[in-house]
Motif scaffolding. Structure first.
Motif, PDB file in Angstrom:
ATOM      1  N   SER A  12       0.757  -1.212   0.034  1.00 15.64           N
ATOM      2  CA  SER A  12      -0.115   0.037  -0.099  1.00 15.64           C
ATOM      3  C   SER A  12       0.787   1.181  -0.028  1.00 15.64           C
ATOM      4  O   SER A  12       0.346   2.363  -0.798  1.00 15.64           O
ATOM      5  CB  SER A  12      -0.962  -0.086   1.278  1.00 15.64           C
ATOM      6  N   ARG A  13       2.011   1.359   0.755  1.00 12.14           N
ATOM      7  CA  ARG A  13       2.744   2.352   0.439  1.00 12.14           C
ATOM      8  C   ARG A  13       3.242   2.551  -0.899  1.00 12.14           C
ATOM      9  O   ARG A  13       3.318   3.986  -1.012  1.00 12.14           O
ATOM     10  CB  ARG A  13       4.124   1.922   1.407  1.00 12.14           C
ATOM     11  N   THR A  14       3.424   2.088  -1.637  1.00 18.04           N
ATOM     12  CA  THR A  14       3.820   2.394  -3.134  1.00 18.04           C
ATOM     13  C   THR A  14       2.634   2.827  -3.863  1.00 18.04           C
ATOM     14  O   THR A  14       2.646   3.923  -4.415  1.00 18.04           O
ATOM     15  CB  THR A  14       4.048   0.921  -3.706  1.00 18.04           C
ATOM     16  N   ILE A  15       1.403   2.199  -3.368  1.00 14.26           N
ATOM     17  CA  ILE A  15       0.041   2.696  -4.077  1.00 14.26           C
ATOM     18  C   ILE A  15      -0.241   4.313  -3.400  1.00 14.26           C
ATOM     19  O   ILE A  15      -0.626   5.007  -4.280  1.00 14.26           O
ATOM     20  CB  ILE A  15      -1.045   1.894  -3.798  1.00 14.26           C
ATOM     21  N   PHE A  16       0.020   4.391  -2.310  1.00 14.42           N
ATOM     22  CA  PHE A  16      -0.026   5.664  -1.849  1.00 14.42           C
ATOM     23  C   PHE A  16       0.711   6.552  -2.388  1.00 14.42           C
ATOM     24  O   PHE A  16       0.454   7.947  -2.390  1.00 14.42           O
ATOM     25  CB  PHE A  16       0.302   5.635  -0.181  1.00 14.42           C
ATOM     26  N   GLY A  17       2.113   6.361  -2.626  1.00 10.15           N
ATOM     27  CA  GLY A  17       2.948   7.422  -3.462  1.00 10.15           C
ATOM     28  C   GLY A  17       2.367   7.485  -4.721  1.00 10.15           C
ATOM     29  O   GLY A  17       2.541   8.893  -4.935  1.00 10.15           O
ATOM     30  N   GLU A  18       1.979   6.715  -5.426  1.00 10.12           N
ATOM     31  CA  GLU A  18       1.337   6.984  -6.889  1.00 10.12           C
ATOM     32  C   GLU A  18       0.032   7.861  -6.801  1.00 10.12           C
ATOM     33  O   GLU A  18      -0.320   8.806  -7.462  1.00 10.12           O
ATOM     34  CB  GLU A  18       0.952   5.827  -7.600  1.00 10.12           C
ATOM     35  N   VAL A  19      -0.805   7.792  -5.528  1.00 12.36           N
ATOM     36  CA  VAL A  19      -1.933   8.681  -5.400  1.00 12.36           C
ATOM     37  C   VAL A  19      -1.495  10.005  -4.951  1.00 12.36           C
ATOM     38  O   VAL A  19      -2.215  11.028  -5.476  1.00 12.36           O
ATOM     39  CB  VAL A  19      -2.943   8.014  -4.204  1.00 12.36           C
ATOM     40  N   ALA A  20      -0.636   9.978  -4.184  1.00 12.47           N
ATOM     41  CA  ALA A  20      -0.175  11.523  -3.797  1.00 12.47           C
ATOM     42  C   ALA A  20       0.501  12.184  -4.914  1.00 12.47           C
ATOM     43  O   ALA A  20       0.130  13.505  -5.047  1.00 12.47           O
ATOM     44  CB  ALA A  20       0.754  11.298  -2.677  1.00 12.47           C
ATOM     45  N   GLU A  21       0.928  11.602  -5.828  1.00  8.50           N
ATOM     46  CA  GLU A  21       1.409  12.303  -6.943  1.00  8.50           C
ATOM     47  C   GLU A  21       0.276  12.760  -7.804  1.00  8.50           C
ATOM     48  O   GLU A  21       0.457  13.868  -8.431  1.00  8.50           O
ATOM     49  CB  GLU A  21       2.450  11.406  -7.841  1.00  8.50           C
ATOM     50  N   ARG A  22      -0.426  11.776  -8.242  1.00 12.19           N
ATOM     51  CA  ARG A  22      -1.640  12.160  -9.042  1.00 12.19           C
ATOM     52  C   ARG A  22      -2.809  13.176  -8.334  1.00 12.19           C
ATOM     53  O   ARG A  22      -3.011  14.184  -9.220  1.00 12.19           O
ATOM     54  CB  ARG A  22      -2.704  10.873  -9.274  1.00 12.19           C
ATOM     55  N   ALA A  23      -2.919  13.184  -6.945  1.00 14.26           N
ATOM     56  CA  ALA A  23      -3.765  14.027  -6.315  1.00 14.26           C
ATOM     57  C   ALA A  23      -2.874  15.649  -6.581  1.00 14.26           C
ATOM     58  O   ALA A  23      -3.587  16.270  -6.563  1.00 14.26           O
ATOM     59  CB  ALA A  23      -3.798  13.798  -4.957  1.00 14.26           C
ATOM     60  N   ALA A  24      -1.701  15.608  -6.217  1.00 10.43           N
ATOM     61  CA  ALA A  24      -0.797  16.892  -6.306  1.00 10.43           C
ATOM     62  C   ALA A  24      -1.156  17.416  -8.058  1.00 10.43           C
ATOM     63  O   ALA A  24      -1.244  18.607  -8.184  1.00 10.43           O
ATOM     64  CB  ALA A  24       0.662  16.691  -6.183  1.00 10.43           C
TER      65      ALA A  24
END
Length: 286
Positions: A12-24
């Motif tokens: 999930s840590r990897t997914i969260f990193g991707e989500v944060a980038e897309r959200a930004a």
């Protein structure tokens, strides 16, 4: 043998990193962050804790979290009205109705008040149909998280015999549909299955989602099978007898730290996707 852990926290840590980038990126383009609205009915302490956890994670990833708190005596009609109001808000991208609702509330009716394009928890009939038909749409978060966790560890799904123990509309049934779509042979069982031990013993992948502590005994697990425990009971106990099952399985999820983090990761990811989709659809109509 001792099983390897299917570490949902790490994946999930990897997914969260991707989500944060897309959200930004979304926030930079649109001038506002993706927004997840959570509807909580009543005073259940566990539900309050889950909502706080989701709100905290949303904030960490750059999403806006809007909380709608309804009293324990809320009627179905009042809950439906609250959800419909959120569905009509152009700045609400995803809606989560926290389960369970008080007994007097018809959860299905409340779920159905969520617009399909905002159903980031995958609880509406439209989402269920999308999973069953392998069509576009949002998936139930825990089932989708389970599939992604298996993929992260290169666990083969096609051609495997899967035993799903549990038949809820938000976990057991949809996870079976998603695995069937990946060419697994799926058997659905539950707490009243008369030959449960025999069914589990035949499975290459066991998904426990019945909500009864350690219902699945370790000696039932076929040597080398993969065990996904989606249960969570008081005392950090899952639906599987972990210590005994871990001696026979090839992979097993810990409780906690297995399926739970993946559920949150999928929820956050689908909220960002919902925001992106809504912008595209608005642009297409202009």
């Amino acid at each position: 043998m001792a099983a390897h852990l299917l570490d949902g926290t790490a994946v999930s840590r990897t997914i969260f990193g991707e989500v944060a980038e897309r959200a930004a990126n979304f926030t930079a383009r649109q001038g506002r962050p993706p927004c997840l609205a959570t509807v909580l009915i009543g005073d259940d302490p566990a539900s309050h804790a889950y909502v706080r956890m989701k709100q905290r994670r949303a904030g960490q990833l750059g999403l806006e979290s809007r909380r709608v708190q309804l009293p324990a005596g809320t009627t179905t009609e009042e809950a439906v009205a609250a959800v419909r109001a959120l569905s009509q808000d152009d700045e609400v991208d995803g809606i989560l109705v926290q389960h369970p609702a008080p007994a007097q509330v018809d959860e299905i009716a409340v779920f159905e008040a969520i617009a399909p394009d905002q159903d980031v928890d995958g609880v509406t009939m439209a989402s269920f149909a999308a999973m069953g038909l392998s069509a576009n749409g949002f998936h139930s978060c825990t089932p989708e998280g389970i599939v992604r966790l298996l993929d992260a560890y290169d666990v083969p799904i096609a051609g495997q015999r899967v035993c799903v123990v549990g038949r809820s509309a938000i976990l057991g049934k949809p996870v079976g549909l998603l695995l069937l779509a990946r060419d697994a042979t799926v058997t659905f069982c539950h707490s009243r299955t008369t030959d449960l031990a025999a069914q589990v013993a035949e499975a290459d992948i066991v998904v426990a989602a019945v909500g009864r502590p350690e219902l699945i005994r370790g000696e039932w697990i076929k040597p080398g099978a993969v065990v996904v425990d989606a249960g969570y009971n008081p005392g950090n106990v899952g639906d599987v007898e972990f210590s005994a099952a871990a001696q026979r399985a090839s992979y097993i999820t810990p409780v906690p730290g297995g399926v739970g983090p993946m559920t949150i990761a999928v929820l956050m990811g689908q909220t960002v996707i919902a925001a992106e989709n809504r912008v595209r659809e608005t642009a297409g109509r202009s």
